[in-house]
Design a protein around this motif. Structure first.
Motif, mmCIF file in Angstrom:
data_model
loop_
_atom_site.group_PDB
_atom_site.id
_atom_site.type_symbol
_atom_site.label_atom_id
_atom_site.label_comp_id
_atom_site.label_asym_id
_atom_site.label_seq_id
_atom_site.Cartn_x
_atom_site.Cartn_y
_atom_site.Cartn_z
ATOM 1 N N VAL A 40 -7.443 -2.174 -0.950
ATOM 2 C CA VAL A 40 -6.033 -1.505 -0.868
ATOM 3 C C VAL A 40 -6.007 -0.572 -2.468
ATOM 4 O O VAL A 40 -6.318 -0.941 -3.290
ATOM 5 N N ASP A 41 -6.018 0.552 -1.849
ATOM 6 C CA ASP A 41 -6.138 1.928 -3.087
ATOM 7 C C ASP A 41 -4.822 3.457 -2.931
ATOM 8 O O ASP A 41 -5.627 3.761 -1.516
ATOM 9 N N PRO A 42 -3.320 3.211 -3.217
ATOM 10 C CA PRO A 42 -3.377 2.525 -4.529
ATOM 11 C C PRO A 42 -2.438 1.147 -4.501
ATOM 12 O O PRO A 42 -2.241 0.714 -2.885
ATOM 13 N N VAL A 43 -2.266 0.486 -5.033
ATOM 14 C CA VAL A 43 -1.473 -1.291 -4.914
ATOM 15 C C VAL A 43 0.006 -0.569 -5.411
ATOM 16 O O VAL A 43 -0.317 -0.186 -7.038
ATOM 17 N N PHE A 44 0.874 -1.199 -5.131
ATOM 18 C CA PHE A 44 2.553 -1.156 -5.877
ATOM 19 C C PHE A 44 2.655 -1.952 -6.224
ATOM 20 O O PHE A 44 2.881 -2.823 -4.670
ATOM 21 N N ASN B 218 0.339 -1.136 -0.182
ATOM 22 C CA ASN B 218 -0.034 0.122 -0.318
ATOM 23 C C ASN B 218 0.567 1.317 -0.454
ATOM 24 O O ASN B 218 2.537 1.134 0.102
ATOM 25 N N GLU B 219 0.218 2.661 -0.253
ATOM 26 C CA GLU B 219 1.175 3.611 0.002
ATOM 27 C C GLU B 219 1.803 3.948 1.028
ATOM 28 O O GLU B 219 2.787 4.755 0.919
ATOM 29 N N LYS B 220 1.913 2.537 2.223
ATOM 30 C CA LYS B 220 2.492 3.070 3.458
ATOM 31 C C LYS B 220 3.640 2.188 3.349
ATOM 32 O O LYS B 220 4.575 2.041 4.283
ATOM 33 N N GLY B 221 3.542 1.215 2.675
ATOM 34 C CA GLY B 221 4.795 0.508 1.634
ATOM 35 C C GLY B 221 4.237 -0.779 2.775
ATOM 36 O O GLY B 221 5.088 -1.999 3.459
ATOM 37 N N GLU C 103 2.983 2.166 -9.601
ATOM 38 C CA GLU C 103 1.757 1.963 -8.865
ATOM 39 C C GLU C 103 1.346 1.066 -10.105
ATOM 40 O O GLU C 103 1.487 0.802 -11.805
ATOM 41 N N ARG D 157 9.769 0.354 -6.860
ATOM 42 C CA ARG D 157 8.245 0.635 -7.116
ATOM 43 C C ARG D 157 7.115 1.078 -7.829
ATOM 44 O O ARG D 157 6.933 2.642 -8.730
ATOM 45 N N ALA E 180 0.918 -5.727 1.485
ATOM 46 C CA ALA E 180 -1.068 -5.245 0.702
ATOM 47 C C ALA E 180 -1.921 -6.972 0.934
ATOM 48 O O ALA E 180 -3.273 -7.100 1.281
#
Length: 267
Positions: free
Chosen positions: A252-256, A163-166, A209, A207, A169
């Protein structure tokens, strides 16, 4: 053969079978998303100012990385040796590169490189392959011996979905879901590289997206879906992968997609 040896043998056989089944799916995925070409070109950027002329492509699959190496270095007319354990993958690779000079394909075991090669190389690439080798440490040890002084090992390692927090996911969205990213934990890979005599390692996090369609196309590849649903026949995995991707996109948005790029230079 001891217990560990039997496990590695079974795992290797399963990998070969999965990749024999995955050739078409990998090519369809790459036509839409160009992931493996992107990784190969990024790995080449990271080894600058090195401009290798003799290259070994380990785990070349259907030849996507091999072709990207050849195209990017075309001005130097490189000689590229590409090895893979999957016969069906290699048939695709040979077809993809059939009009190009200086490319040589070998069917063989990436964990026994010295069996197939006596010559030395300026660069050895593992593009999205190292995490599928139970005996990765022996493969890297042999690869380091095949490198010329000043040569480089270039590795792209699939580290997961975030997720965007690392945060990872998959467990974040599905606490009970297990996803086996590969046979090699990143800490063991880094430790192995650092233990190789005369090598200096650089590590970069990469990473991107990704969309729901990207995820489905990637995770529905037989070799990838087996990490999510290892005990279910392939055709029965597809609706499960579709449902997982739909729910993941909601939760989970966004997904990386995460990759570790590792460059080890030989002094």
């Amino acid at each position: 053969m001891d217990g560990e040896g039997k496990f590695e043998h079974r795992f290797k056989a399963a990998v070969e079978k999965n990749f024999d089944q995955s050739a078409d799916a990998y090519d369809r995925f790459e036509e839409r998303h160009h992931l493996f070409e992107t990784l190969t070109r990024r790995q080449l950027e990271m080894i600058e100012p090195s401009l290798p002329e003799r290259i070994l492509d380990v785990g070349c699959g259907t030849g996507i990385s091999t072709l990207a190496l050849h195209q990017t270095l075309a001005g130097r007319s490189p000689n590229i040796y590409a090895i893979d354990i999957s016969e069906r993958m290699l048939l695709r690779a040979k077809e993809r590169c059939k009009s190009l000079r200086g490319i040589y394909f070998i069917r063989g075991d990436a964990e026994n490189l010295s069996t197939y090669f006596n010559e030395s190389f300026d660069a050895i690439f593992y593009t999205a392959s190292i995490f599928l080798l139970p005996g990765f440490a022996e493969s890297l040890r042999q690869a380091s011996h095949l490198l010329l002084p000043g040569g480089v090992l270039s590795i792209s390692y699939y580290s997961g979905l975030f997720n965007e927090k690392g945060e990872d996911a998959i467990p974040k969205a599905f606490p009970d879901q297990k996803y086996q990213y590969g046979a090699v934990p990143i800490r063991e890979l880094v430790s192995c590289l650092e233990s190789l005599p005369g090598m200096r390692t650089t590590r970069v996090d990469f990473r991107i997206e990704v969309s729901r369609d990207f995820l489905f196309d990637f995770l529905s590849i037989p070799a990838q879906s087996s990490g999510l649903f290892p005990k279910i026949p392939y055709l029965e995995r597809i609706p499960k992968v579709r449902e997982l991707c739909d729910l993941l996109a909601e939760r989970v948005d966004p997904v990386f997609m995460g990759w570790e790029l590792l460059i080890a230079r030989k002094r």
